[in-house]
Every structure is written in C-alpha cells, then in structure tokens.
Design a protein around this motif. Sequence first.
Motif: not given
Lengths: 270, 270
Positions: B164, B225, B189-190, B196-197, B229, B75, B193-194
């Motif tokens: 992301t 999840n 590494s998500e 999907d969002r 999910f 990052y 639900y993330r």
Amino acid sequence: MRIAVVAPSCTLKPQAAERVRAIIEERGDCELVIHPQCFLSEGHFAGPDQARLDALHEVMADPSIDAVWFARGGYGSNRIAEAALADLPDAARGKTYMGYSDAGFLLAGLHKAGVDVAWGPMPQDVLRSDGEAAVMRALDWLVRRDASALEPALERPAMAFNLTVLSNLLGTSLEPDFTRADLLIEDVSEQLYRIDRTMFHVSASENVRRVRRLRLGRVSDVLENEPPFALDEAGIVEEWCARSGVPYGGRADIGHDAANRVVPFGSENR
Amino acid sequence: MRIAVVAPSCTLKPQAAERVRAIIEERGDCELVIHPQCFLSEGHFAGPDQARLDALHEVMADPSIDAVWFARGGYGSNRIAEAALADLPDAARGKTYMGYSDAGFLLAGLHKAGVDVAWGPMPQDVLRSDGEAAVMRALDWLVRRDASALEPALERPAMAFNLTVLSNLLGTSLEPDFTRADLLIEDVSEQLYRIDRTMFHVSASENVRRVRRLRLGRVSDVLENEPPFALDEAGIVEEWCARSGVPYGGRADIGHDAANRVVPFGSENR
C-alpha cells in the motif's frame, strides 16, 4: 430511451432491481433492461471477469440501447475496464454511461476514449434511506437532461471520482487528462490517515496539478483513527492543495449517499 | 557504531525504548541514541511535521551517527520525506537507514538519492511476540552486516515495500527506479479486494514492469472480505504479474511480524 443495467463490480440486490423497475413503470418515460449478469455472484464479484465483460460488451454494442447504467459499486470494474475499452464498438459511442464509486475506473477510461459519461446515483442506491430520490435524480438526467439533477455549483469541464479509486487509476491506461477541469472527490469508509495518504499521492500527480480546482464532496462513514487524526477531511484536502499548488474550490454536493448529485464529465451539456 | 532512533511517523512506546536499550546494553557492540522526538505526540503523529523533520535532519547531519533507525511505522513519513531529501547534508550520505512499513516512503527517497537504506525490523517491534529476535536481527545487520539477518533468497539488487505504501509513492518525487531489481512486497490489515485493487495499480506502472521479478512476503491480519474474495493473496499477486508481464518470484520472508528479515536496497553488500 432504453437504459441497460450491467454490473461490472458487485452483485445487484434483487430487491433493488424490483424497486427501480417499479419507479420506471411509474415514470413511464423510459425503458429499463436489467441484464441477468447483474445477479451473478462469484466471490467478491457479480460473476467472473469474462461474464461481466461480456455483458458490458453486449450492451455497449447494442444500437437499441441509449444509456448504460452501472448497477452498483463495490469493487471490480478495473479488472475488465481495459478489455472493455480495447475494442470499442461504434454503437458504444452514442450512449451515456452513468455510475460512481468503483464504476469510476470505467468512467475514466470511457471519458478518455471520448464517450459521454456522468457521475451519478446507481440502481442499488434505491435501498438507501431516501434512495428513490437518488434514482429519480439519475433518471431525470439520463432521460431528460434535467439540470436540477446536477451538482449545484458545477462548472464545466468537470470530473468526479471516489478519492481512493482516483488514486488507484493514476498511472494506469485509464487515467484521463485533468487539464483545466474541475475535479470533484469524495470518499467513504476510510480512516482519516488514509485520506491524508491518498491526498499525498493524488496531489503529487503532475496531471492532477493541472486541474482548474479541486472540490471536496462528502467523506462519510469515517473509520476510527487511533489516535484521533489532527485534521478533519476538509483540513486534509486544503493542506495538500496548498502544498501542491492546486486551487481548492470548497465543498461539493456528491458522496456515498442519497443526496449524491450528477456530474457529467467533459465540457458539453450532454 | 552509534545508532540514532527518530520517529518520522508515529510515537514510539516508552516500554519499547526501554527494552531496546536493555538489549543494546547486553550486546555491548553499539551505542543507541533515542531522540526525544520519538516520544512526542500530536494527533496521529510523533509530534508536528516540523518536529519530526527537525529530528530527522539533526541525526542525518550529525557526523557522529553511523546509522538512523526509524522507531516504528504507522503513518506520516511521507509528510516530511520530500523536505528531508531536499537539502541532504553531506553527513547524511555515510550512514545506513533502516525501517519498514510507512518508513518505506523515506527508504524510497533516500535510496533514490543514492544513500544506503535497508528494509528491516524497528525498535517498536520489540513489543511483538518474539520481538527481541527481530530487534537482534536488525542490529546484527546494522552493526555487523551479519548475512544471517538477510531475507534468505535475496538476490541483489532488491527493494522491499509495503504494497500500500508502494502504491502511494508511485508518481511522487520519492519513486525510485525499479529497473532489473527484485521487488519484495508485503501488506497488513487490508481486505483482499484492496490487495487486488492495489496490485492493479502497482502492476500498471511502467517502472514496476521493469523489475527482474516480484516476490510476495506475508499478507497478515487480513480484514474480512464480504463476500469472501475468490483468490488468496498469492493468487491475486500471481494473476496481476501474469497480466502485466512481471515475473512472479514466489514467496519472500518479510512481513509485519517478528520474523521479518532484512532487505538492503541496491546492488552492493553494505
């Protein structure tokens, strides 16, 4: 005052419903209608999209309901928010809508549609340590407009969002106008590098850059950052405010905890 | 062919540098210049913002450098991308820039500025199982424009992003024009639900809705999840494509792994 509870995101725990019902009975100043949809479960959600949308539509359209209280957060209200707002019944406009966290997708869209919404504790919060105080605070606002429930340094107009939810609604049809509003943010269960990345995204928005000031609530349950991030959450937010020209307004008394205060959106005390 | 390595995000591991140097020596068809900034460390990053920016500026401005290879993801490239692009030296334009994951912030901004960029493996990938093949593939593209390194179903113009990262660059000055391009996405590494969002957010973009089609690379190391999910990653992406009118183009051979293929951005084979 009749308050309807629906769950646009995840399933409400039955023991939370029981404890909130007991609080309401003890108060005796309002009536609670917990929609059976709150206890549905399908995958991540409190029932399929259609069931969550139908329940929300039903209570929005019911003229005998004065307030809609979102049962809890989690994830999923964004999946039905656009449909819920597409065909807003007249009866939907006379009510107050309260919730926070994932419910922010709905708060944003409803506020944009001119409906009264407020950030505040939700029924499932009763299960937190000192959670009864959170539920009492939410009800004090919904039933009596008790100013002691409000975020203490609140200046209107204001809006409050979970930072990650805010980031994910920018550019969607739910995005409200932030011009000259105080914007309060908080977050939970994120690494600090994600907070930094999300602040990069949010503070790049021309709309967000028109806020009067940005205030930082609690960033709790911070996940381990490997290696440790150089700044803490306040340092991160202050830096992105400085880079983007957004006035930083200091800390705010909101967060994913029982101390979470109420932030009614918009300008007027209702 | 002189290839410079800089680290706009996180610190390059010395053992990765050593192994890539050995590969280059064995190949004998190019020269590698690993900038000492790659080994700096400050908090999360490969040195302070200024050091990472200075190193990037230096290799961009150096006319003896033919390609800039981002050392690794992690990052942080977004923190220096705008400054790196603000004052683009002439010599920056004749080069190819390669990386993926967090480097997508730079790929986006450089592509928008008209510079040749490609999604592809990075030096740190040599530490993965079968990582030498990934590094060889990146070099085969950088040095020889070997078509066997390319994503096999690639149709130009195309772009590739970590989902992301893509979500976090929408609305920023780095956002490129997606009109009529194939858009390839992947994530790592998500929780689902993330995913999907984030798909809700990305597929709401009018710019993204102008893509020719969206193709889904690998979604790896999916975090638990709770509760599970309902959909898998392909189901999620197909649903948001259907909702937003974006043609879904099926799976793509990219991801956070040694099999990750090269996706040059834009229309031309360079």
